[in-house]
Design a protein around this motif. Sequence first.
Motif, PDB file in Angstrom:
ATOM      1  N   MET A   1      63.885  12.442 -29.249  1.00  0.00           N
ATOM      2  CA  MET A   1      63.984  13.661 -29.431  1.00  0.00           C
ATOM      3  C   MET A   1      63.185  14.129 -30.374  1.00  0.00           C
ATOM      4  SD  MET A   1      67.633  15.504 -30.674  1.00  0.00           S
ATOM      5  CE  MET A   1      67.976  14.729 -32.068  1.00  0.00           C
ATOM      6  N   GLY A   2      62.700  15.523 -30.139  1.00  0.00           N
ATOM      7  CA  GLY A   2      61.423  16.219 -31.157  1.00  0.00           C
ATOM      8  C   GLY A   2      61.651  17.534 -30.743  1.00  0.00           C
ATOM      9  N   ILE A   3      60.694  18.096 -31.664  1.00  0.00           N
ATOM     10  CA  ILE A   3      60.631  19.693 -31.944  1.00  0.00           C
ATOM     11  C   ILE A   3      59.333  20.035 -31.393  1.00  0.00           C
ATOM     12  CG2 ILE A   3      60.576  21.558 -33.532  1.00  0.00           C
ATOM     13  CD1 ILE A   3      62.420  19.768 -35.405  1.00  0.00           C
ATOM     14  N   PHE A   4      59.340  20.978 -30.493  1.00  0.00           N
ATOM     15  CA  PHE A   4      58.302  21.241 -29.661  1.00  0.00           C
ATOM     16  C   PHE A   4      57.949  22.907 -29.730  1.00  0.00           C
ATOM     17  CE2 PHE A   4      60.118  17.767 -27.223  1.00  0.00           C
ATOM     18  CZ  PHE A   4      59.209  17.194 -27.391  1.00  0.00           C
ATOM     19  N   ALA A   5      56.899  23.262 -29.861  1.00  0.00           N
ATOM     20  CA  ALA A   5      56.275  24.739 -30.105  1.00  0.00           C
ATOM     21  C   ALA A   5      56.006  25.078 -28.455  1.00  0.00           C
ATOM     22  CB  ALA A   5      55.064  24.792 -30.837  1.00  0.00           C
ATOM     23  N   VAL A   6      56.693  26.451 -28.124  1.00  0.00           N
ATOM     24  CA  VAL A   6      56.446  26.880 -27.091  1.00  0.00           C
ATOM     25  C   VAL A   6      55.683  28.218 -27.158  1.00  0.00           C
ATOM     26  CG1 VAL A   6      57.642  27.915 -24.788  1.00  0.00           C
ATOM     27  CG2 VAL A   6      58.636  25.592 -25.946  1.00  0.00           C
ATOM     28  N   LYS A   7      54.651  28.299 -26.386  1.00  0.00           N
ATOM     29  CA  LYS A   7      53.794  29.502 -26.585  1.00  0.00           C
ATOM     30  C   LYS A   7      54.410  30.586 -25.695  1.00  0.00           C
ATOM     31  CE  LYS A   7      49.683  31.756 -27.317  1.00  0.00           C
ATOM     32  NZ  LYS A   7      50.181  32.934 -28.051  1.00  0.00           N
ATOM     33  N   THR A   8      54.704  31.911 -26.231  1.00  0.00           N
ATOM     34  CA  THR A   8      55.207  33.038 -25.642  1.00  0.00           C
ATOM     35  C   THR A   8      54.386  34.173 -25.396  1.00  0.00           C
ATOM     36  OG1 THR A   8      56.322  34.003 -27.225  1.00  0.00           O
ATOM     37  CG2 THR A   8      57.491  32.138 -26.254  1.00  0.00           C
ATOM     38  N   THR A   9      54.797  35.178 -24.556  1.00  0.00           N
ATOM     39  CA  THR A   9      54.311  36.650 -24.797  1.00  0.00           C
ATOM     40  C   THR A   9      54.569  37.260 -26.101  1.00  0.00           C
ATOM     41  OG1 THR A   9      54.550  36.679 -22.428  1.00  0.00           O
ATOM     42  CG2 THR A   9      54.138  38.837 -23.588  1.00  0.00           C
ATOM     43  N   ALA A  10      53.575  37.830 -26.592  1.00  0.00           N
ATOM     44  CA  ALA A  10      53.942  38.662 -27.767  1.00  0.00           C
ATOM     45  C   ALA A  10      55.355  39.380 -27.699  1.00  0.00           C
ATOM     46  CB  ALA A  10      52.690  39.205 -28.379  1.00  0.00           C
ATOM     47  N   SER A  11      55.881  39.500 -28.947  1.00  0.00           N
ATOM     48  CA  SER A  11      57.346  40.322 -28.766  1.00  0.00           C
ATOM     49  C   SER A  11      58.237  39.670 -27.875  1.00  0.00           C
ATOM     50  CB  SER A  11      56.923  41.831 -28.531  1.00  0.00           C
ATOM     51  OG  SER A  11      55.987  41.974 -29.557  1.00  0.00           O
ATOM     52  N   GLN A  12      58.406  38.857 -27.227  1.00  0.00           N
ATOM     53  CA  GLN A  12      59.237  38.098 -26.266  1.00  0.00           C
ATOM     54  C   GLN A  12      59.754  36.918 -26.794  1.00  0.00           C
ATOM     55  OE1 GLN A  12      60.411  39.935 -23.616  1.00  0.00           O
ATOM     56  NE2 GLN A  12      59.077  41.519 -24.249  1.00  0.00           N
ATOM     57  N   GLU A  13      59.811  36.578 -27.971  1.00  0.00           N
ATOM     58  CA  GLU A  13      59.976  35.199 -28.448  1.00  0.00           C
ATOM     59  C   GLU A  13      61.395  34.909 -28.522  1.00  0.00           C
ATOM     60  OE1 GLU A  13      56.390  36.755 -30.697  1.00  0.00           O
ATOM     61  OE2 GLU A  13      58.247  37.583 -30.554  1.00  0.00           O
ATOM     62  N   ARG A  14      62.300  36.160 -29.047  1.00  0.00           N
ATOM     63  CA  ARG A  14      63.868  36.124 -28.831  1.00  0.00           C
ATOM     64  C   ARG A  14      64.331  35.931 -27.397  1.00  0.00           C
ATOM     65  NH1 ARG A  14      66.856  37.676 -33.275  1.00  0.00           N
ATOM     66  NH2 ARG A  14      65.075  37.072 -34.139  1.00  0.00           N
ATOM     67  N   THR A  15      63.646  36.799 -26.570  1.00  0.00           N
ATOM     68  CA  THR A  15      64.247  36.726 -25.245  1.00  0.00           C
ATOM     69  C   THR A  15      64.124  35.182 -24.625  1.00  0.00           C
ATOM     70  OG1 THR A  15      63.609  39.046 -24.845  1.00  0.00           O
ATOM     71  CG2 THR A  15      63.898  37.868 -23.019  1.00  0.00           C
ATOM     72  N   VAL A  16      62.978  34.570 -24.861  1.00  0.00           N
ATOM     73  CA  VAL A  16      62.537  33.354 -24.442  1.00  0.00           C
ATOM     74  C   VAL A  16      63.497  32.563 -24.903  1.00  0.00           C
ATOM     75  CG1 VAL A  16      60.650  31.356 -24.346  1.00  0.00           C
ATOM     76  CG2 VAL A  16      60.053  33.857 -23.888  1.00  0.00           C
ATOM     77  N   ALA A  17      63.645  32.293 -26.084  1.00  0.00           N
ATOM     78  CA  ALA A  17      64.713  31.413 -26.819  1.00  0.00           C
ATOM     79  C   ALA A  17      66.059  31.531 -26.500  1.00  0.00           C
ATOM     80  CB  ALA A  17      64.817  31.849 -28.398  1.00  0.00           C
ATOM     81  N   ASP A  18      66.655  32.776 -26.063  1.00  0.00           N
ATOM     82  CA  ASP A  18      67.792  33.225 -25.426  1.00  0.00           C
ATOM     83  C   ASP A  18      67.761  32.628 -24.209  1.00  0.00           C
ATOM     84  OD1 ASP A  18      68.766  34.314 -27.740  1.00  0.00           O
ATOM     85  OD2 ASP A  18      68.380  36.477 -27.017  1.00  0.00           O
ATOM     86  N   MET A  19      66.926  32.648 -23.386  1.00  0.00           N
ATOM     87  CA  MET A  19      66.723  32.273 -21.831  1.00  0.00           C
ATOM     88  C   MET A  19      66.816  30.674 -21.772  1.00  0.00           C
ATOM     89  SD  MET A  19      64.270  34.823 -20.246  1.00  0.00           S
ATOM     90  CE  MET A  19      64.752  34.854 -18.405  1.00  0.00           C
ATOM     91  N   ILE A  20      65.896  30.085 -22.982  1.00  0.00           N
ATOM     92  CA  ILE A  20      66.333  28.579 -22.904  1.00  0.00           C
ATOM     93  C   ILE A  20      67.600  28.122 -23.140  1.00  0.00           C
ATOM     94  CG2 ILE A  20      65.452  26.586 -24.314  1.00  0.00           C
ATOM     95  CD1 ILE A  20      62.750  28.193 -24.462  1.00  0.00           C
TER      96      ILE A  20
END
Length: 145
Positions: free
Chosen positions: A1-20
Motif C-alpha cells: 500500500m502506498g500514496i501516489f500523486a496523480v497529475k490533474t488538469t488545473a482547478s479539477q483536483e476536487r472533481t478528480v478526487a471525488d470521481m476516484i
Amino acid sequence: MGIFAVKTTASQERTVADMIINREEAEIHAALAPDSLTSYVMVEAEGDAVLNRVLEDIPHARSIVPGESDISEVEHFLSPKPDVEGIAEGDIVELIAGPFKGEKAQVQRIDEGKDQVTVELYEATVPIPVTVRGDQIRVLDSDER
C-alpha cells in the motif's frame, strides 16, 4: 500500500478526487485534494496498477507521478491550520462576517482551542467584548496597527 500523486488538469483536483472515491474500488483507500496543492491529487492505494485502471475512465486525470510518496510528505495536508494563527492580542482587525461586518476592532483574547477571537469594537460608545470565529476577521495592514 502506498500514496501516489496523480497529475490533474488545473482547478479539477476536487472533481478528480471525488470521481476516484466514487468508483468504490476496494484497493483504493483515500483521495486527498488539498487547496494548497495545485494540479495534483494524493491517492492512497494498494498499488499503481489499480490506480492506472481507474484513471483510464476519469476525465481531467492526466497521469501518475512515478514512485510512491511517504506519509511524511502529505501529513501536513491532513491537519488544518487554525484560522486564528497569525493573529496576536492587540492587533487591529476588521470583521468580515456577522452582524458587525465592516467594523474595526482590537483583539483582546485568542482561544486557539475553539478557533475564536474576542475583540472590542472601536466605534462602540461602551466597550463591548464580542467573540467571533477566526475566519470572520481580517488583520489590517501593519500601518493601521
